[in-house]
Design a protein around this motif. Structure first.
Motif, PDB file in Angstrom:
ATOM      1  N   ILE A  54       0.489 -36.262 -32.177  1.00  9.50           N
ATOM      2  CA  ILE A  54       1.812 -36.732 -32.560  1.00  9.50           C
ATOM      3  C   ILE A  54       1.747 -37.714 -33.723  1.00  9.50           C
ATOM      4  O   ILE A  54       2.669 -37.772 -34.561  1.00  9.50           O
ATOM      5  N   GLU A  55       0.676 -38.468 -33.838  1.00 12.35           N
ATOM      6  CA  GLU A  55       0.559 -39.395 -34.972  1.00 12.35           C
ATOM      7  C   GLU A  55       0.479 -38.651 -36.297  1.00 12.35           C
ATOM      8  O   GLU A  55       0.897 -39.183 -37.341  1.00 12.35           O
ATOM      9  N   SER A  56      -0.033 -37.433 -36.280  1.00 12.85           N
ATOM     10  CA  SER A  56      -0.073 -36.630 -37.506  1.00 12.85           C
ATOM     11  C   SER A  56       1.341 -36.292 -37.968  1.00 12.85           C
ATOM     12  O   SER A  56       1.607 -36.178 -39.169  1.00 12.85           O
ATOM     13  N   VAL A  57       2.256 -36.133 -37.008  1.00 17.82           N
ATOM     14  CA  VAL A  57       3.669 -35.921 -37.346  1.00 17.82           C
ATOM     15  C   VAL A  57       4.246 -37.195 -37.926  1.00 17.82           C
ATOM     16  O   VAL A  57       4.897 -37.196 -38.974  1.00 17.82           O
ATOM     17  N   TRP A  58       4.006 -38.314 -37.249  1.00 20.49           N
ATOM     18  CA  TRP A  58       4.549 -39.590 -37.710  1.00 20.49           C
ATOM     19  C   TRP A  58       4.062 -39.936 -39.113  1.00 20.49           C
ATOM     20  O   TRP A  58       4.814 -40.474 -39.922  1.00 20.49           O
ATOM     21  N   LEU A  59       2.812 -39.621 -39.393  1.00 27.75           N
ATOM     22  CA  LEU A  59       2.222 -39.972 -40.698  1.00 27.75           C
ATOM     23  C   LEU A  59       2.461 -38.904 -41.757  1.00 27.75           C
ATOM     24  O   LEU A  59       1.962 -39.018 -42.876  1.00 27.75           O
ATOM     25  N   GLY A  60       3.226 -37.861 -41.406  1.00 29.88           N
ATOM     26  CA  GLY A  60       3.572 -36.837 -42.374  1.00 29.88           C
ATOM     27  C   GLY A  60       2.471 -35.851 -42.701  1.00 29.88           C
ATOM     28  O   GLY A  60       2.536 -35.141 -43.706  1.00 29.88           O
ATOM     29  N   GLN A  61       1.457 -35.775 -41.848  1.00 25.99           N
ATOM     30  CA  GLN A  61       0.340 -34.860 -42.100  1.00 25.99           C
ATOM     31  C   GLN A  61       0.654 -33.438 -41.652  1.00 25.99           C
ATOM     32  O   GLN A  61       0.120 -32.480 -42.204  1.00 25.99           O
ATOM     33  N   ILE A  62       1.507 -33.279 -40.643  1.00 26.83           N
ATOM     34  CA  ILE A  62       2.032 -31.973 -40.252  1.00 26.83           C
ATOM     35  C   ILE A  62       3.513 -32.138 -39.941  1.00 26.83           C
ATOM     36  O   ILE A  62       3.965 -33.252 -39.631  1.00 26.83           O
ATOM     37  N   ASP A  63       4.261 -31.058 -40.044  1.00 29.50           N
ATOM     38  CA  ASP A  63       5.690 -31.174 -39.752  1.00 29.50           C
ATOM     39  C   ASP A  63       5.963 -30.882 -38.275  1.00 29.50           C
ATOM     40  O   ASP A  63       5.075 -30.448 -37.528  1.00 29.50           O
ATOM     41  N   VAL A  64       7.183 -31.125 -37.866  1.00 31.57           N
ATOM     42  CA  VAL A  64       7.559 -30.981 -36.459  1.00 31.57           C
ATOM     43  C   VAL A  64       7.375 -29.539 -35.989  1.00 31.57           C
ATOM     44  O   VAL A  64       6.867 -29.282 -34.885  1.00 31.57           O
ATOM     45  N   ASP A  65       7.767 -28.575 -36.824  1.00 26.85           N
ATOM     46  CA  ASP A  65       7.654 -27.166 -36.423  1.00 26.85           C
ATOM     47  C   ASP A  65       6.196 -26.772 -36.177  1.00 26.85           C
ATOM     48  O   ASP A  65       5.882 -26.092 -35.192  1.00 26.85           O
ATOM     49  N   THR A  66       5.313 -27.188 -37.071  1.00 27.45           N
ATOM     50  CA  THR A  66       3.887 -26.863 -36.918  1.00 27.45           C
ATOM     51  C   THR A  66       3.318 -27.488 -35.652  1.00 27.45           C
ATOM     52  O   THR A  66       2.579 -26.854 -34.886  1.00 27.45           O
ATOM     53  N   TYR A  67       3.686 -28.735 -35.409  1.00 27.22           N
ATOM     54  CA  TYR A  67       3.235 -29.445 -34.214  1.00 27.22           C
ATOM     55  C   TYR A  67       3.647 -28.696 -32.949  1.00 27.22           C
ATOM     56  O   TYR A  67       2.824 -28.448 -32.048  1.00 27.22           O
ATOM     57  N   LEU A  68       4.910 -28.296 -32.873  1.00 25.84           N
ATOM     58  CA  LEU A  68       5.403 -27.626 -31.676  1.00 25.84           C
ATOM     59  C   LEU A  68       4.860 -26.209 -31.536  1.00 25.84           C
ATOM     60  O   LEU A  68       4.602 -25.746 -30.420  1.00 25.84           O
ATOM     61  N   ASP A  69       4.645 -25.522 -32.647  1.00 26.42           N
ATOM     62  CA  ASP A  69       4.042 -24.179 -32.585  1.00 26.42           C
ATOM     63  C   ASP A  69       2.627 -24.264 -32.012  1.00 26.42           C
ATOM     64  O   ASP A  69       2.229 -23.442 -31.175  1.00 26.42           O
ATOM     65  N   LYS A  70       1.884 -25.240 -32.459  1.00 24.51           N
ATOM     66  CA  LYS A  70       0.522 -25.419 -31.946  1.00 24.51           C
ATOM     67  C   LYS A  70       0.545 -25.876 -30.489  1.00 24.51           C
ATOM     68  O   LYS A  70      -0.319 -25.493 -29.688  1.00 24.51           O
ATOM     69  N   LEU A  71       1.526 -26.682 -30.147  1.00 29.99           N
ATOM     70  CA  LEU A  71       1.662 -27.139 -28.769  1.00 29.99           C
ATOM     71  C   LEU A  71       1.959 -25.956 -27.849  1.00 29.99           C
ATOM     72  O   LEU A  71       1.403 -25.858 -26.743  1.00 29.99           O
ATOM     73  N   GLN A  72       2.779 -25.028 -28.307  1.00 30.48           N
ATOM     74  CA  GLN A  72       3.070 -23.828 -27.529  1.00 30.48           C
ATOM     75  C   GLN A  72       1.813 -22.988 -27.329  1.00 30.48           C
ATOM     76  O   GLN A  72       1.586 -22.431 -26.243  1.00 30.48           O
ATOM     77  N   LYS A  73       0.967 -22.903 -28.343  1.00 32.01           N
ATOM     78  CA  LYS A  73      -0.277 -22.126 -28.225  1.00 32.01           C
ATOM     79  C   LYS A  73      -1.215 -22.760 -27.197  1.00 32.01           C
ATOM     80  O   LYS A  73      -1.889 -22.054 -26.435  1.00 32.01           O
ATOM     81  N   GLU A  74      -1.261 -24.096 -27.176  1.00 28.18           N
ATOM     82  CA  GLU A  74      -2.088 -24.778 -26.168  1.00 28.18           C
ATOM     83  C   GLU A  74      -1.542 -24.505 -24.774  1.00 28.18           C
ATOM     84  O   GLU A  74      -2.311 -24.301 -23.824  1.00 28.18           O
ATOM     85  N   PHE A  75      -0.225 -24.494 -24.644  1.00 26.09           N
ATOM     86  CA  PHE A  75       0.392 -24.198 -23.355  1.00 26.09           C
ATOM     87  C   PHE A  75       0.037 -22.780 -22.905  1.00 26.09           C
ATOM     88  O   PHE A  75      -0.263 -22.552 -21.719  1.00 26.09           O
ATOM     89  N   GLU A  76       0.056 -21.829 -23.823  1.00 26.81           N
ATOM     90  CA  GLU A  76      -0.281 -20.452 -23.472  1.00 26.81           C
ATOM     91  C   GLU A  76      -1.726 -20.342 -22.990  1.00 26.81           C
ATOM     92  O   GLU A  76      -2.038 -19.565 -22.075  1.00 26.81           O
ATOM     93  N   LYS A  77      -2.626 -21.148 -23.584  1.00 27.65           N
ATOM     94  CA  LYS A  77      -4.021 -21.174 -23.124  1.00 27.65           C
ATOM     95  C   LYS A  77      -4.096 -21.719 -21.699  1.00 27.65           C
ATOM     96  O   LYS A  77      -4.814 -21.187 -20.846  1.00 27.65           O
ATOM     97  N   ASP A  78      -3.365 -22.801 -21.458  1.00 29.97           N
ATOM     98  CA  ASP A  78      -3.344 -23.376 -20.112  1.00 29.97           C
ATOM     99  C   ASP A  78      -2.798 -22.374 -19.103  1.00 29.97           C
ATOM    100  O   ASP A  78      -3.323 -22.235 -17.989  1.00 29.97           O
ATOM    101  N   LYS A  79      -1.745 -21.677 -19.495  1.00 25.17           N
ATOM    102  CA  LYS A  79      -1.129 -20.704 -18.593  1.00 25.17           C
ATOM    103  C   LYS A  79      -2.092 -19.577 -18.272  1.00 25.17           C
ATOM    104  O   LYS A  79      -2.220 -19.151 -17.113  1.00 25.17           O
ATOM    105  N   GLU A  80      -2.802 -19.096 -19.285  1.00 24.74           N
ATOM    106  CA  GLU A  80      -3.769 -18.012 -19.089  1.00 24.74           C
ATOM    107  C   GLU A  80      -4.892 -18.426 -18.148  1.00 24.74           C
ATOM    108  O   GLU A  80      -5.417 -17.609 -17.375  1.00 24.74           O
ATOM    109  N   LYS A  81      -5.255 -19.705 -18.188  1.00 22.70           N
ATOM    110  CA  LYS A  81      -6.335 -20.216 -17.344  1.00 22.70           C
ATOM    111  C   LYS A  81      -5.833 -20.668 -15.968  1.00 22.70           C
ATOM    112  O   LYS A  81      -6.621 -21.179 -15.159  1.00 22.70           O
TER     113      LYS A  81
END
Length: 435
Positions: A401-428
Protein backbone atom coordinates in the motif's frame (compact mmCIF):
# COMPACT_ATOMS: atom_id res chain seq x y z
CA UNK A 1 -2.20 -9.94 17.00
CA UNK A 2 0.74 -8.28 15.39
CA UNK A 3 3.97 -7.79 17.33
CA UNK A 4 3.47 -4.05 17.38
CA UNK A 5 0.34 -4.24 19.40
CA UNK A 6 2.31 -3.91 22.38
CA UNK A 7 0.29 -4.89 25.10
CA UNK A 8 -1.72 -6.10 25.42
CA UNK A 9 -4.71 -6.89 25.01
CA UNK A 10 -3.88 -10.35 24.66
CA UNK A 11 -3.34 -12.90 27.19
CA UNK A 12 -1.96 -15.53 24.97
CA UNK A 13 -0.65 -13.05 22.58
CA UNK A 14 2.86 -12.81 23.76
CA UNK A 15 3.69 -16.38 24.50
CA UNK A 16 6.22 -18.88 23.31
CA UNK A 17 8.26 -21.66 24.67
CA UNK A 18 11.77 -22.51 23.55
CA UNK A 19 13.96 -25.53 23.45
CA UNK A 20 11.33 -28.15 22.74
CA UNK A 21 12.57 -31.57 21.69
CA UNK A 22 11.54 -32.68 18.23
CA UNK A 23 11.83 -36.37 18.95
CA UNK A 24 9.24 -37.07 21.60
CA UNK A 25 5.51 -36.52 21.78
CA UNK A 26 4.84 -38.08 25.17
CA UNK A 27 4.12 -36.30 28.42
CA UNK A 28 6.46 -36.42 31.38
CA UNK A 29 3.94 -35.43 34.01
CA UNK A 30 4.77 -38.50 36.07
CA UNK A 31 8.54 -38.29 35.62
CA UNK A 32 9.40 -35.49 38.01
CA UNK A 33 9.92 -31.79 37.45
CA UNK A 34 9.25 -30.15 34.12
CA UNK A 35 10.44 -26.74 32.92
CA UNK A 36 8.52 -24.74 30.36
CA UNK A 37 10.31 -21.76 28.83
CA UNK A 38 8.00 -18.92 27.95
CA UNK A 39 8.74 -16.12 25.47
CA UNK A 40 7.05 -12.74 25.96
CA UNK A 41 7.20 -9.87 23.53
CA UNK A 42 9.67 -7.37 24.94
CA UNK A 43 7.36 -4.53 23.86
CA UNK A 44 4.53 -6.03 25.86
CA UNK A 45 4.17 -3.15 28.28
CA UNK A 46 5.06 -3.08 31.97
CA UNK A 47 1.54 -3.77 33.21
CA UNK A 48 1.09 -6.78 30.98
CA UNK A 49 4.52 -8.25 31.69
CA UNK A 50 3.94 -7.87 35.42
CA UNK A 51 0.58 -9.61 35.02
CA UNK A 52 2.21 -12.41 33.05
CA UNK A 53 4.99 -12.94 35.59
CA UNK A 54 3.15 -12.38 38.84
CA UNK A 55 -0.38 -13.57 38.14
CA UNK A 56 -0.10 -16.14 35.38
CA UNK A 57 3.31 -17.73 35.90
CA UNK A 58 3.70 -17.51 39.67
CA UNK A 59 0.07 -18.47 40.15
CA UNK A 60 0.53 -21.54 37.96
CA UNK A 61 3.74 -22.60 39.68
CA UNK A 62 2.12 -22.27 43.10
CA UNK A 63 -0.61 -24.68 42.02
CA UNK A 64 1.78 -26.97 40.13
CA UNK A 65 5.11 -27.10 42.01
CA UNK A 66 6.51 -29.76 39.70
CA UNK A 67 6.17 -27.47 36.64
CA UNK A 68 8.42 -24.43 36.29
CA UNK A 69 7.89 -21.65 33.77
CA UNK A 70 10.92 -19.68 32.58
CA UNK A 71 10.06 -16.27 31.12
CA UNK A 72 12.26 -15.02 28.26
CA UNK A 73 11.59 -11.73 26.45
CA UNK A 74 11.87 -11.60 22.67
CA UNK A 75 10.91 -9.07 20.00
CA UNK A 76 9.23 -11.54 17.62
CA UNK A 77 7.92 -14.66 19.37
CA UNK A 78 6.01 -16.05 16.40
CA UNK A 79 8.88 -15.51 13.95
CA UNK A 80 11.37 -17.22 16.23
CA UNK A 81 9.02 -20.15 16.80
CA UNK A 82 8.45 -20.57 13.08
CA UNK A 83 12.19 -20.86 12.45
CA UNK A 84 12.58 -23.45 15.19
CA UNK A 85 9.53 -25.43 14.14
CA UNK A 86 10.72 -25.57 10.54
CA UNK A 87 13.92 -27.16 11.82
CA UNK A 88 12.00 -29.79 13.79
CA UNK A 89 12.34 -28.15 17.18
CA UNK A 90 10.69 -25.10 18.60
CA UNK A 91 8.67 -24.14 21.64
CA UNK A 92 6.15 -26.27 23.48
CA UNK A 93 3.64 -23.43 23.52
CA UNK A 94 3.35 -21.81 20.10
CA UNK A 95 2.27 -18.19 20.28
CA UNK A 96 0.48 -17.05 17.13
CA UNK A 97 -0.50 -13.64 15.79
CA UNK A 98 -4.08 -14.75 15.20
CA UNK A 99 -6.27 -17.19 13.28
CA UNK A 100 -4.49 -16.64 9.96
CA UNK A 101 -1.22 -17.71 11.55
CA UNK A 102 -2.95 -20.65 13.23
CA UNK A 103 -4.18 -21.87 9.85
CA UNK A 104 -0.70 -21.53 8.36
CA UNK A 105 1.02 -23.35 11.22
CA UNK A 106 -1.59 -26.11 11.14
CA UNK A 107 -1.13 -26.51 7.38
CA UNK A 108 2.62 -26.86 7.96
CA UNK A 109 1.86 -29.63 10.48
CA UNK A 110 3.47 -27.73 13.35
CA UNK A 111 0.55 -27.86 15.79
CA UNK A 112 -0.81 -30.65 17.98
CA UNK A 113 -4.59 -31.10 17.65
CA UNK A 114 -6.17 -30.04 20.92
CA UNK A 115 -9.45 -31.98 20.76
CA UNK A 116 -8.48 -34.35 23.57
CA UNK A 117 -7.58 -31.46 25.87
CA UNK A 118 -10.60 -29.47 24.72
CA UNK A 119 -12.84 -32.24 25.97
CA UNK A 120 -10.91 -32.63 29.22
CA UNK A 121 -10.98 -28.92 30.08
CA UNK A 122 -14.38 -28.13 28.52
CA UNK A 123 -12.85 -25.40 26.37
CA UNK A 124 -15.74 -25.28 23.90
CA UNK A 125 -18.01 -24.13 26.73
CA UNK A 126 -15.57 -21.51 27.96
CA UNK A 127 -15.08 -19.35 24.87
CA UNK A 128 -17.37 -17.27 22.70
CA UNK A 129 -18.30 -19.66 19.84
CA UNK A 130 -17.22 -17.31 17.04
CA UNK A 131 -13.75 -16.91 18.58
CA UNK A 132 -13.27 -20.60 19.34
CA UNK A 133 -14.20 -21.55 15.80
CA UNK A 134 -11.69 -19.21 14.17
CA UNK A 135 -8.78 -21.35 15.37
CA UNK A 136 -9.97 -24.66 13.94
CA UNK A 137 -8.47 -26.35 10.89
CA UNK A 138 -9.63 -29.44 9.01
CA UNK A 139 -12.26 -30.13 11.64
CA UNK A 140 -9.77 -30.05 14.53
CA UNK A 141 -9.11 -27.53 17.28
CA UNK A 142 -5.52 -26.41 16.61
CA UNK A 143 -5.24 -23.46 19.01
CA UNK A 144 -7.02 -21.43 21.66
CA UNK A 145 -8.19 -17.90 20.92
CA UNK A 146 -6.37 -14.94 22.41
CA UNK A 147 -7.89 -11.55 23.09
CA UNK A 148 -10.41 -10.04 20.74
CA UNK A 149 -9.95 -6.46 19.65
CA UNK A 150 -10.98 -3.77 17.24
CA UNK A 151 -9.75 -0.51 15.74
CA UNK A 152 -10.86 2.80 17.24
CA UNK A 153 -9.82 6.45 17.05
CA UNK A 154 -8.08 7.82 20.13
CA UNK A 155 -8.40 11.58 20.32
CA UNK A 156 -7.23 14.55 22.35
CA UNK A 157 -10.48 15.54 24.00
CA UNK A 158 -9.06 18.79 25.40
CA UNK A 159 -7.85 19.85 21.96
CA UNK A 160 -11.22 19.09 20.40
CA UNK A 161 -12.99 21.14 23.08
CA UNK A 162 -10.60 24.08 22.82
CA UNK A 163 -11.07 24.29 19.05
CA UNK A 164 -14.78 23.56 18.95
CA UNK A 165 -14.27 20.38 16.92
CA UNK A 166 -16.92 17.68 16.80
CA UNK A 167 -16.46 13.95 16.32
CA UNK A 168 -16.97 13.28 12.58
CA UNK A 169 -20.00 11.28 11.47
CA UNK A 170 -19.03 10.70 7.84
CA UNK A 171 -16.01 10.52 5.56
CA UNK A 172 -16.63 14.08 4.33
CA UNK A 173 -16.76 15.33 7.91
CA UNK A 174 -13.57 13.42 8.67
CA UNK A 175 -11.81 15.10 5.75
CA UNK A 176 -13.14 18.54 6.70
CA UNK A 177 -12.00 18.07 10.31
CA UNK A 178 -8.57 16.89 9.20
CA UNK A 179 -8.22 19.96 6.99
CA UNK A 180 -8.96 22.26 9.93
CA UNK A 181 -6.33 20.51 12.02
CA UNK A 182 -3.77 20.64 9.23
CA UNK A 183 -4.34 24.37 8.77
CA UNK A 184 -3.48 24.87 12.45
CA UNK A 185 -0.24 22.94 12.05
CA UNK A 186 -1.63 19.94 13.93
CA UNK A 187 -1.21 16.44 12.51
CA UNK A 188 -4.69 14.91 12.20
CA UNK A 189 -3.63 11.26 12.57
CA UNK A 190 -0.39 10.12 14.18
CA UNK A 191 0.75 6.92 12.49
CA UNK A 192 4.11 5.23 11.92
CA UNK A 193 5.05 1.94 10.34
CA UNK A 194 8.79 2.05 9.60
CA UNK A 195 9.52 -0.63 12.20
CA UNK A 196 6.37 -2.69 11.55
CA UNK A 197 4.96 -2.48 8.04
CA UNK A 198 2.06 -4.79 8.88
CA UNK A 199 0.55 -1.88 10.82
CA UNK A 200 -0.61 -0.57 7.43
CA UNK A 201 -3.33 -3.24 7.52
CA UNK A 202 -5.05 -1.35 10.32
CA UNK A 203 -5.89 1.43 7.87
CA UNK A 204 -6.74 -1.06 5.14
CA UNK A 205 -9.13 -2.91 7.45
CA UNK A 206 -10.96 0.33 8.20
CA UNK A 207 -11.00 1.55 4.61
CA UNK A 208 -12.56 -1.62 3.22
CA UNK A 209 -15.04 -2.23 6.03
CA UNK A 210 -16.23 1.39 6.29
CA UNK A 211 -16.52 1.91 2.53
CA UNK A 212 -17.77 -1.43 1.24
CA UNK A 213 -19.72 -2.34 4.38
CA UNK A 214 -19.38 -5.45 6.51
CA UNK A 215 -21.85 -7.60 4.56
CA UNK A 216 -20.36 -6.91 1.15
CA UNK A 217 -16.80 -7.09 2.42
CA UNK A 218 -17.57 -10.58 3.67
CA UNK A 219 -18.51 -11.38 0.07
CA UNK A 220 -15.09 -10.09 -0.98
CA UNK A 221 -13.47 -12.46 1.51
CA UNK A 222 -15.46 -15.41 0.17
CA UNK A 223 -14.77 -14.54 -3.47
CA UNK A 224 -18.30 -13.44 -4.43
CA UNK A 225 -17.07 -9.86 -5.04
CA UNK A 226 -13.56 -9.32 -6.49
CA UNK A 227 -10.89 -7.33 -4.70
CA UNK A 228 -10.56 -5.08 -7.75
CA UNK A 229 -14.25 -4.13 -7.86
CA UNK A 230 -15.37 -0.50 -8.10
CA UNK A 231 -16.41 -0.55 -4.43
CA UNK A 232 -12.95 -1.69 -3.35
CA UNK A 233 -11.36 0.92 -5.61
CA UNK A 234 -13.45 3.58 -3.89
CA UNK A 235 -12.10 2.44 -0.52
CA UNK A 236 -8.44 2.55 -1.55
CA UNK A 237 -8.90 5.85 -3.35
CA UNK A 238 -10.32 7.43 -0.19
CA UNK A 239 -7.52 6.04 1.94
CA UNK A 240 -4.96 7.18 -0.61
CA UNK A 241 -6.42 10.69 -0.59
CA UNK A 242 -6.20 10.89 3.21
CA UNK A 243 -2.54 9.98 3.04
CA UNK A 244 -1.63 12.18 0.06
CA UNK A 245 -3.36 15.18 1.62
CA UNK A 246 -1.02 14.77 4.58
CA UNK A 247 -3.73 13.87 7.07
CA UNK A 248 -2.02 10.58 7.98
CA UNK A 249 1.14 11.78 9.66
CA UNK A 250 2.05 14.45 7.12
CA UNK A 251 2.91 11.82 4.49
CA UNK A 252 5.73 10.53 6.70
CA UNK A 253 4.15 7.38 8.15
CA UNK A 254 6.53 5.12 6.24
CA UNK A 255 9.49 6.94 7.77
CA UNK A 256 8.64 6.95 11.48
CA UNK A 257 8.16 4.20 14.03
CA UNK A 258 5.15 3.16 16.05
CA UNK A 259 6.74 4.74 19.12
CA UNK A 260 7.39 7.97 17.22
CA UNK A 261 3.71 8.16 16.31
CA UNK A 262 2.63 7.53 19.89
CA UNK A 263 4.96 10.31 21.04
CA UNK A 264 3.38 12.71 18.54
CA UNK A 265 -0.05 11.98 19.99
CA UNK A 266 1.07 12.04 23.62
CA UNK A 267 2.87 15.37 23.14
CA UNK A 268 -0.15 17.06 21.58
CA UNK A 269 1.37 17.41 18.10
CA UNK A 270 -1.27 15.08 16.66
CA UNK A 271 -4.96 15.30 17.47
CA UNK A 272 -5.88 11.68 16.82
CA UNK A 273 -4.37 8.23 16.61
CA UNK A 274 -6.12 5.33 14.93
CA UNK A 275 -5.07 2.09 16.56
CA UNK A 276 -6.44 -1.04 18.17
CA UNK A 277 -7.90 -1.48 21.60
CA UNK A 278 -4.54 -2.90 22.65
CA UNK A 279 -3.39 0.73 23.03
CA UNK A 280 -5.69 1.15 26.02
CA UNK A 281 -3.06 -0.39 28.26
CA UNK A 282 -0.37 2.02 27.08
CA UNK A 283 -2.53 5.09 27.73
CA UNK A 284 -3.86 3.66 30.98
CA UNK A 285 -0.36 2.86 32.26
CA UNK A 286 1.24 6.14 31.09
CA UNK A 287 -1.58 8.68 30.72
CA UNK A 288 -1.00 11.67 28.44
CA UNK A 289 -1.09 15.19 29.96
CA UNK A 290 -4.57 15.83 28.54
CA UNK A 291 -8.05 14.38 28.65
CA UNK A 292 -8.52 11.73 25.96
CA UNK A 293 -11.24 9.45 24.72
CA UNK A 294 -12.13 7.09 21.87
CA UNK A 295 -14.67 7.12 19.06
CA UNK A 296 -15.66 4.76 16.27
CA UNK A 297 -14.39 5.59 12.79
CA UNK A 298 -17.42 6.81 10.83
CA UNK A 299 -18.73 5.24 7.66
CA UNK A 300 -16.80 6.26 4.55
CA UNK A 301 -19.77 5.98 2.20
CA UNK A 302 -23.40 7.08 2.28
CA UNK A 303 -25.69 4.14 2.90
CA UNK A 304 -22.99 2.06 4.57
CA UNK A 305 -23.34 1.51 8.29
CA UNK A 306 -20.28 2.20 10.41
CA UNK A 307 -18.86 -0.96 11.95
CA UNK A 308 -16.03 -2.10 14.16
CA UNK A 309 -13.62 -4.47 12.38
CA UNK A 310 -13.41 -7.47 14.68
CA UNK A 311 -10.27 -9.51 15.22
CA UNK A 312 -8.59 -12.03 17.41
CA UNK A 313 -5.25 -10.52 18.28
CA UNK A 314 -3.63 -13.83 19.09
CA UNK A 315 -3.96 -17.56 19.35
CA UNK A 316 -1.89 -20.10 21.20
CA UNK A 317 -1.23 -23.76 20.38
CA UNK A 318 1.01 -26.69 21.28
CA UNK A 319 4.00 -27.87 19.28
CA UNK A 320 3.23 -31.21 17.66
CA UNK A 321 6.64 -32.48 18.82
CA UNK A 322 6.42 -31.24 22.40
CA UNK A 323 7.86 -33.49 25.10
CA UNK A 324 5.32 -32.14 27.56
CA UNK A 325 1.92 -31.73 25.87
CA UNK A 326 -0.05 -32.51 29.04
CA UNK A 327 1.78 -29.93 31.12
CA UNK A 328 1.60 -27.40 28.30
CA UNK A 329 -2.15 -27.87 27.95
CA UNK A 330 -2.51 -27.48 31.70
CA UNK A 331 -0.64 -24.17 31.53
CA UNK A 332 -2.79 -22.91 28.65
CA UNK A 333 -5.90 -23.85 30.60
CA UNK A 334 -4.66 -21.88 33.60
CA UNK A 335 -3.83 -18.84 31.47
CA UNK A 336 -7.43 -18.67 30.32
CA UNK A 337 -9.24 -19.21 33.58
CA UNK A 338 -11.86 -16.62 34.47
CA UNK A 339 -9.61 -15.47 37.30
CA UNK A 340 -6.77 -14.52 34.98
CA UNK A 341 -9.07 -13.28 32.22
CA UNK A 342 -10.70 -10.91 34.71
CA UNK A 343 -7.32 -9.46 35.68
CA UNK A 344 -6.42 -9.01 32.03
CA UNK A 345 -9.74 -7.30 31.35
CA UNK A 346 -8.89 -4.71 33.99
CA UNK A 347 -5.71 -3.95 32.02
CA UNK A 348 -7.64 -3.54 28.77
CA UNK A 349 -7.27 -7.03 27.29
CA UNK A 350 -10.51 -8.72 26.24
CA UNK A 351 -10.35 -12.51 26.25
CA UNK A 352 -13.42 -14.09 24.57
CA UNK A 353 -14.43 -15.98 27.71
CA UNK A 354 -17.92 -16.32 29.12
CA UNK A 355 -18.83 -14.89 32.50
CA UNK A 356 -16.38 -12.00 32.87
CA UNK A 357 -17.48 -9.16 35.15
CA UNK A 358 -17.34 -6.09 32.93
CA UNK A 359 -18.45 -3.49 35.48
CA UNK A 360 -16.24 -1.09 37.46
CA UNK A 361 -13.47 -0.97 34.88
CA UNK A 362 -11.33 2.09 34.21
CA UNK A 363 -13.68 4.39 32.22
CA UNK A 364 -11.81 4.24 28.90
CA UNK A 365 -11.49 0.46 29.13
CA UNK A 366 -15.17 0.18 30.05
CA UNK A 367 -16.24 2.35 27.11
CA UNK A 368 -14.15 0.41 24.60
CA UNK A 369 -15.31 -2.92 25.99
CA UNK A 370 -18.94 -1.79 25.79
CA UNK A 371 -18.57 -0.42 22.24
CA UNK A 372 -17.12 -3.66 20.98
CA UNK A 373 -19.60 -5.92 22.72
CA UNK A 374 -22.57 -3.79 21.64
CA UNK A 375 -21.32 -4.00 18.05
CA UNK A 376 -21.11 -7.79 18.32
CA UNK A 377 -24.61 -8.01 19.78
CA UNK A 378 -26.02 -5.78 17.01
CA UNK A 379 -24.15 -7.45 14.13
CA UNK A 380 -22.18 -4.27 13.49
CA UNK A 381 -18.74 -5.85 13.30
CA UNK A 382 -16.51 -6.04 10.25
CA UNK A 383 -13.53 -8.17 9.31
CA UNK A 384 -10.02 -7.16 10.35
CA UNK A 385 -7.08 -8.31 8.23
CA UNK A 386 -5.16 -10.38 10.76
CA UNK A 387 -8.12 -12.65 11.49
CA UNK A 388 -10.21 -12.97 8.34
CA UNK A 389 -8.04 -12.20 5.31
CA UNK A 390 -6.18 -15.07 3.60
CA UNK A 391 -2.40 -14.99 4.19
CA UNK A 392 -0.95 -14.04 0.80
CA UNK A 393 -3.68 -11.47 0.26
CA UNK A 394 -3.10 -9.96 3.67
CA UNK A 395 0.67 -9.76 3.25
CA UNK A 396 0.48 -8.24 -0.22
CA UNK A 397 -2.06 -5.67 0.95
CA UNK A 398 -0.02 -4.21 3.80
CA UNK A 399 3.38 -4.57 2.18
CA UNK A 400 2.42 -2.74 -1.03
CA UNK A 401 0.00 0.00 0.00
CA UNK A 402 2.90 2.40 0.57
CA UNK A 403 3.77 2.02 -3.12
CA UNK A 404 0.33 3.46 -3.86
CA UNK A 405 0.79 6.30 -1.38
CA UNK A 406 4.21 7.15 -2.83
CA UNK A 407 2.91 7.07 -6.41
CA UNK A 408 4.96 4.05 -7.46
CA UNK A 409 1.88 2.10 -8.60
CA UNK A 410 -1.68 3.24 -9.18
CA UNK A 411 -4.79 2.06 -7.36
CA UNK A 412 -5.98 -0.14 -10.24
CA UNK A 413 -2.65 -1.98 -10.48
CA UNK A 414 -2.56 -2.49 -6.72
CA UNK A 415 -6.05 -3.99 -6.64
CA UNK A 416 -5.48 -6.16 -9.73
CA UNK A 417 -2.42 -7.67 -8.08
CA UNK A 418 -4.31 -8.04 -4.82
CA UNK A 419 -7.01 -10.00 -6.65
CA UNK A 420 -4.35 -12.32 -8.11
CA UNK A 421 -2.97 -12.99 -4.62
CA UNK A 422 -6.49 -13.78 -3.45
CA UNK A 423 -6.94 -16.25 -6.31
CA UNK A 424 -3.72 -18.00 -5.23
CA UNK A 425 -5.00 -18.22 -1.67
CA UNK A 426 -8.33 -19.57 -2.90
CA UNK A 427 -6.64 -22.22 -5.04
CA UNK A 428 -4.61 -23.35 -2.03
CA UNK A 429 -7.70 -23.54 0.19
CA UNK A 430 -6.51 -20.64 2.39
CA UNK A 431 -9.75 -18.65 2.55
CA UNK A 432 -11.29 -18.11 5.95
CA UNK A 433 -14.07 -20.61 6.51
CA UNK A 434 -17.14 -18.72 7.70
CA UNK A 435 -19.73 -20.78 9.56
Amino acid sequence: MKISKWLPAVAASLLLISGCSSTSSGSSSSKGNVEISLYANNQGGTEYLNYLQNDVIKGFEAKNPNIKVKLVKNSDPEGLAKQQLAAGGGPDVVNLNGPTSAQDFAAANYLLPLDEYAEKYKWADRYYPWAYQTVQANGKQVALPGSYETLVVYYNKDMFKQNGWDIPNSYDELVALSKKMDEKGIIPFAFGSSDFKAANEWWLSLAFNETVGADDFKKVLTGEIPWNSLEMKDAITKLNNLWKDGYINDKQSQAITLDDATTLFMSGKAAMKMEGTWMLSTLKGSPPPFDWDVFIMPSWKDGVEANLPLALGAAVGINKNSKHPDETAKFLDWMHTNENAQKLLELGGFLPINGLKAGNLEPHVQKSFDLLNEAMENNQTGYAAWTYWPPSTETFAWSNIESVWLGQIDVDTYLDKLQKEFEKDKEKGKLFKFN
